[in-house]
Every structure is written in C-alpha cells, then in structure tokens.
Design an enzyme around this catalytic site. Structure first.
Site, PDB file in Angstrom:
ATOM      1  N   GLY A 230       0.840  -1.183   0.000  1.00 51.28           N
ATOM      2  CA  GLY A 230       0.000   0.000   0.000  1.00 51.28           C
ATOM      3  C   GLY A 230       0.876   1.233   0.000  1.00 51.28           C
TER       4      GLY A 230
ATOM      5  CG  LEU B  73      -0.683   5.895   7.890  1.00 55.66           C
ATOM      6  CD1 LEU B  73      -1.162   5.001   9.019  1.00 55.66           C
ATOM      7  CD2 LEU B  73       0.137   7.027   8.460  1.00 55.66           C
TER       8      LEU B  73
ATOM      9  CE  LYS C 190      -6.855   6.261  15.869  1.00 56.30           C
ATOM     10  NZ  LYS C 190      -5.941   5.812  14.848  1.00 56.30           N
TER      11      LYS C 190
ATOM     12  CG  ASN D 151     -13.927   6.960  14.122  1.00 56.64           C
ATOM     13  OD1 ASN D 151     -15.060   6.922  13.684  1.00 56.64           O
ATOM     14  ND2 ASN D 151     -12.882   7.222  13.363  1.00 56.64           N
TER      15      ASN D 151
ATOM     16  CD  GLU E 273     -10.225   2.909   7.056  1.00 54.05           C
ATOM     17  OE1 GLU E 273      -9.413   2.032   6.705  1.00 54.05           O
ATOM     18  OE2 GLU E 273      -9.938   3.794   7.879  1.00 54.05           O
TER      19      GLU E 273
HETATM   20  P1  NAP Z   1      -4.378   5.567   1.570  1.00 52.30           P
HETATM   21  O1  NAP Z   1      -3.601   6.834   1.500  1.00 52.30           O
HETATM   22  O2  NAP Z   1      -5.685   5.468   0.843  1.00 52.30           O
HETATM   23  O3  NAP Z   1      -3.418   4.403   1.075  1.00 52.30           O
HETATM   24  C1  NAP Z   1      -3.836   3.086   0.900  1.00 52.30           C
HETATM   25  C2  NAP Z   1      -2.988   2.492  -0.220  1.00 52.30           C
HETATM   26  O4  NAP Z   1      -3.233   1.090  -0.286  1.00 52.30           O
HETATM   27  C3  NAP Z   1      -3.301   3.070  -1.604  1.00 52.30           C
HETATM   28  O5  NAP Z   1      -2.084   3.483  -2.175  1.00 52.30           O
HETATM   29  C4  NAP Z   1      -3.873   1.887  -2.354  1.00 52.30           C
HETATM   30  O6  NAP Z   1      -3.533   1.838  -3.715  1.00 52.30           O
HETATM   31  C5  NAP Z   1      -3.168   0.749  -1.653  1.00 52.30           C
HETATM   32  N1  NAP Z   1      -3.776  -0.578  -1.902  1.00 52.30           N
HETATM   33  C6  NAP Z   1      -5.051  -0.974  -1.684  1.00 52.30           C
HETATM   34  N2  NAP Z   1      -5.210  -2.252  -2.039  1.00 52.30           N
HETATM   35  C7  NAP Z   1      -4.004  -2.679  -2.471  1.00 52.30           C
HETATM   36  C8  NAP Z   1      -3.524  -3.911  -2.987  1.00 52.30           C
HETATM   37  N3  NAP Z   1      -4.314  -4.970  -3.108  1.00 52.30           N
HETATM   38  N4  NAP Z   1      -2.221  -4.011  -3.358  1.00 52.30           N
HETATM   39  C9  NAP Z   1      -1.401  -2.939  -3.257  1.00 52.30           C
HETATM   40  N5  NAP Z   1      -1.802  -1.728  -2.775  1.00 52.30           N
HETATM   41  C10 NAP Z   1      -3.084  -1.613  -2.396  1.00 52.30           C
HETATM   42  O7  NAP Z   1      -4.681   5.158   3.084  1.00 52.30           O
HETATM   43  P2  NAP Z   1      -3.986   5.681   4.423  1.00 52.30           P
HETATM   44  O8  NAP Z   1      -4.513   7.041   4.734  1.00 52.30           O
HETATM   45  O9  NAP Z   1      -2.515   5.488   4.358  1.00 52.30           O
HETATM   46  O10 NAP Z   1      -4.643   4.691   5.483  1.00 52.30           O
HETATM   47  C11 NAP Z   1      -4.231   3.337   5.642  1.00 52.30           C
HETATM   48  C12 NAP Z   1      -4.826   2.864   6.981  1.00 52.30           C
HETATM   49  O11 NAP Z   1      -4.200   3.599   8.046  1.00 52.30           O
HETATM   50  C13 NAP Z   1      -6.332   3.129   7.116  1.00 52.30           C
HETATM   51  O12 NAP Z   1      -6.956   2.097   7.799  1.00 52.30           O
HETATM   52  C14 NAP Z   1      -6.388   4.422   7.921  1.00 52.30           C
HETATM   53  O13 NAP Z   1      -7.589   4.572   8.657  1.00 52.30           O
HETATM   54  C15 NAP Z   1      -5.193   4.236   8.844  1.00 52.30           C
HETATM   55  N6  NAP Z   1      -4.653   5.501   9.351  1.00 52.30           N
HETATM   56  C16 NAP Z   1      -4.318   6.520   8.479  1.00 52.30           C
HETATM   57  C17 NAP Z   1      -3.792   7.712   8.979  1.00 52.30           C
HETATM   58  C18 NAP Z   1      -3.383   8.838   8.053  1.00 52.30           C
HETATM   59  O14 NAP Z   1      -3.035   9.920   8.552  1.00 52.30           O
HETATM   60  N7  NAP Z   1      -3.399   8.698   6.740  1.00 52.30           N
HETATM   61  C19 NAP Z   1      -3.610   7.864  10.368  1.00 52.30           C
HETATM   62  C20 NAP Z   1      -3.942   6.812  11.225  1.00 52.30           C
HETATM   63  C21 NAP Z   1      -4.477   5.650  10.697  1.00 52.30           C
HETATM   64  P3  NAP Z   1      -4.213   2.769  -4.826  1.00 52.30           P
HETATM   65  O15 NAP Z   1      -3.514   4.082  -4.680  1.00 52.30           O
HETATM   66  O16 NAP Z   1      -3.869   2.043  -6.067  1.00 52.30           O
HETATM   67  O17 NAP Z   1      -5.676   2.825  -4.501  1.00 52.30           O
END
Ligand code: NAP
Length: 308
Positions: free
Chosen positions: A7, A11, A187, A191, A267
């Site tokens: 991913g 993050l 958490k 939320n 989510e």
């Molecule tokens: P994000 O920016 O949407 O990134 C998710 C990534 O996963 C995207 O690049 C997506 O690819 C990729 N992906 C999905 N399915 C895949 C697969 N089968 N193979 C390879 N890559 C795949 O999400 P995020 O914000 O980092 O969040 C990730 C998790 O962390 C979530 O549960 C979120 O709630 C949690 N979280 C996030 C934050 C934050 O500040 N961002 C803070 C705390 C917790 P595509 O680009 O191709 O769609």
C-alpha cells in the site's frame, strides 16, 4: 532482512521513507503493473516534512514478485486488506510477521483468519499523513502532517519482536503495548462518538459542542458496549475524553468528514458498523448507536458512497 510495505498510500509511504532513510532495506508493493509503471516513472516517493521535500527511490514491485516476504507492513484501507493479503499469501515465509496499520476493528481478525501461519501485530497510530494530490507527482508525494505515536501489540503473544530496533533506528515513535486491543477499542469509541455526527451535521469537530446531550448519550451506550466486549479500561472516562478531543481539535474536520466531502469511501464498516455488529452479537440494545448507524448509512447511500 527486507521490509515489504503493501500500500503506497499516505501511511505506507511515510513508513517506507523513514525506514529507507535509516538504511533499513524496504520494498513497496503496488496494486498492479500499471501502478508500478507509474511509480517507477516518478523514480520513487517523496516525503514532505516541515515544508522540506525529500525524494526516496524505494524499490517497487507487485504482489506477483516471487521473492518471499518475512516482514510485511499492511498499509491499505481496512476494506482492502482481505484482497491484499490474499494476493501476497503465497509469498509469506514460514514465521512471517505482519504489522496491521488499519483503523477500527474487524479487518485484523479477517487477516489473521486468512494467514494463520503468520504472526499478526496490531497497530494504533496517532500519526497523520496525506497524499499531496495538487503536486504533479501527487500520487507518490506524501505530506507528514501530524507527528504522533504508534502503539504495537499482539493479543496472542506479548513478546516484542526484535525488529522494533528498526523502528527505533528509523525515528518512528512507537511503544510495545500489551493492551493493544484496549487502545483500538478506545480509539474506535472516540471515532464513533465524533466522526459520524460531524458528517451528519456537516460541521467541524468543534461544532459538536452544540450537541452535547446527544454525544453524552452516545458515550453512555459506547461505555456499555465496551464493558460487554470485555474492555472496561477502554470505557473509563470516555465522555470526558471525547469532550477533550472535541475541544482540542475544534477547528479540524474529522477524517470521515474529509473522506465524504472528497467523495472517498469511508471505513464505516470497521468503526460504527463494527460497534453495532458487536452490540448485536452480545444481545445489547443500543438504540442511539443503531439509529446513528442507520442515519449514516442513508447519508452515504445518498452521496453514492459505499455504506458497508
Ligand atoms: P491511503 O492513503 O488510501 O493508502 C492506501 C494504499 O493502499 C493506496 O495506495 C492503495 O492503492 C493501496 N492498496 C489498496 N489495495 C491494495 C492492494 N491490493 N495491493 C497494493 N496496494 C493496495 O490510506 P492511508 O490514509 O494510508 O490509510 C491506511 C490505513 O491507516 C487506514 O486504515 C487508515 O484509517 C489508517 N490511518 C491513516 C492515517 C493517516 O493519517 N493517513 C492515520 C492513522 C491511521 P491505490 O492508490 O492504487 O488505490
């Protein structure tokens, strides 16, 4: 031994960049060969920290790469984890360790059921990052927006893994937490008490100070749920904590509000949806929580977004 980060989102890139700059071997797993080509054309990822952009040519691959995986950081959204883990399952080496970064609850159990041979370490993070969509290389340009902390733990085995030293070396603030489930439940409860209402009232977090009675009743129901789920510590002073968060983040839009406003899938199933499913499982009637879920589902349906 190399880390694999599945991913390349907010993050995933934040972790990969910090591991790479500390000299820890790391590879990014992208969704498919088209995404890998685009990533390779960009020459790697960019992390923006305190206004300074730095480029990290972290090697990329797809799930089809044959190399075994020993250490996997799963950094996709909760609703994507099952298909993501299915794609890399044949590559998991004996004794592989997975770190699950997903928000909410439910997705972690689903992963553990699919890969019983692997050790699943759950994480709860207060770090914040987002993809800089406005930049030309926005897909792979991540802004480190909120410094925070990550708690890691394994409900089945409280021995900390040796690779915590890699996180130390990489400057990733973390702590091994024997009560990781309690943290994840707390958490989730915070939320559920804040995010859905900010979507339904179309307001910033601070706007909820005009809905104190509703928030208080929700907290009382969430407290009952946490007790029924065997998480009394997560219920302690929940309402006071919710009020504190509402005040401390009054000017912010919640993550769920931002997702809906930008037409992104939420989510919900792993947050409010999981809370309602758990209440049902325990035969607990929580009318306000159930009504909130119903209102949120209707709102998402009306916005044309998935509601499960
Ligand atoms: P994000 O920016 O949407 O990134 C998710 C990534 O996963 C995207 O690049 C997506 O690819 C990729 N992906 C999905 N399915 C895949 C697969 N089968 N193979 C390879 N890559 C795949 O999400 P995020 O914000 O980092 O969040 C990730 C998790 O962390 C979530 O549960 C979120 O709630 C949690 N979280 C996030 C934050 C934050 O500040 N961002 C803070 C705390 C917790 P595509 O680009 O191709 O769609």
């Amino acid at each position: 031994m190399s880390w694999h980060v599945l991913g390349a989102g907010s993050l995933g890139c934040l972790w990969a960049a910090r591991l790479a700059r500390a000299g820890v071997p790391v590879q990014l797993i992208l969704r498919d060969s088209a995404r890998l080509d685009a990533y390779q054309r960009a020459g790697g990822l960019t992390l923006v920290e305190q206004g300074q952009a730095r480029h990290y040519p972290v090697p990329g691959q797809t799930a089809a790469d044959p190399a075994p995986i020993q250490r996997l950081l799963l950094a996709c959204k909760a609703y994507d984890v099952e298909s993501a883990i299915a794609a890399v399952k044949p590559r998991l080496a004996p004794g592989a360790e997975l770190v699950l970064l997903q928000n909410g609850l439910g997705s972690q159990e689903a992963v553990a059921a699919r890969v019983p041979q692997a050790r699943c370490i759950l994480a709860s993070s207060t770090e914040g990052a987002f993809r800089d969509g406005a930049a030309p290389d926005g897909e792979w340009r991540v802004v480190f927006a909120g410094h925070g902390h990550t708690w890691l733990g394994d409900p089945l085995d409280d021995h900390p893994p040796a690779w915590l030293a890699d996180l130390e070396r990489s400057g990733i603030p973390h702590q091994w937490s024997p009560d990781i489930l309690s943290r994840l439940w707390r958490k989730l409860a915070l939320n559920c008490a804040i995010n859905p209402l900010t979507v339904l009232y179309a307001c910033r977090n601070g706007g909820l100070s005009e809905h104190r009675a509703e928030v208080a009743t929700l907290c009382a129901e969430l407290g009952q749920l946490l007790h029924s789920c065997g998480q009394p510590a997560a219920a302690q002073d929940l309402y006071a904590d919710v009020q504190r968060v509402i005040q401390a983040t009054a000017a912010n839009y919640s993550s769920m509000h931002q997702d809906v406003a930008q037409g992104r899938r939420t989510e919900i199933a792993y947050l409010l949806g999981h809370a309602c499913a758990a209440a049902q499982h325990h035969g607990l009637a929580l009318p306000l929580l159930a009504a909130l879920h119903e209102r949120l589902v209707q709102h998402l349906d009306a916005c044309g977004l998935p509601s499960h």
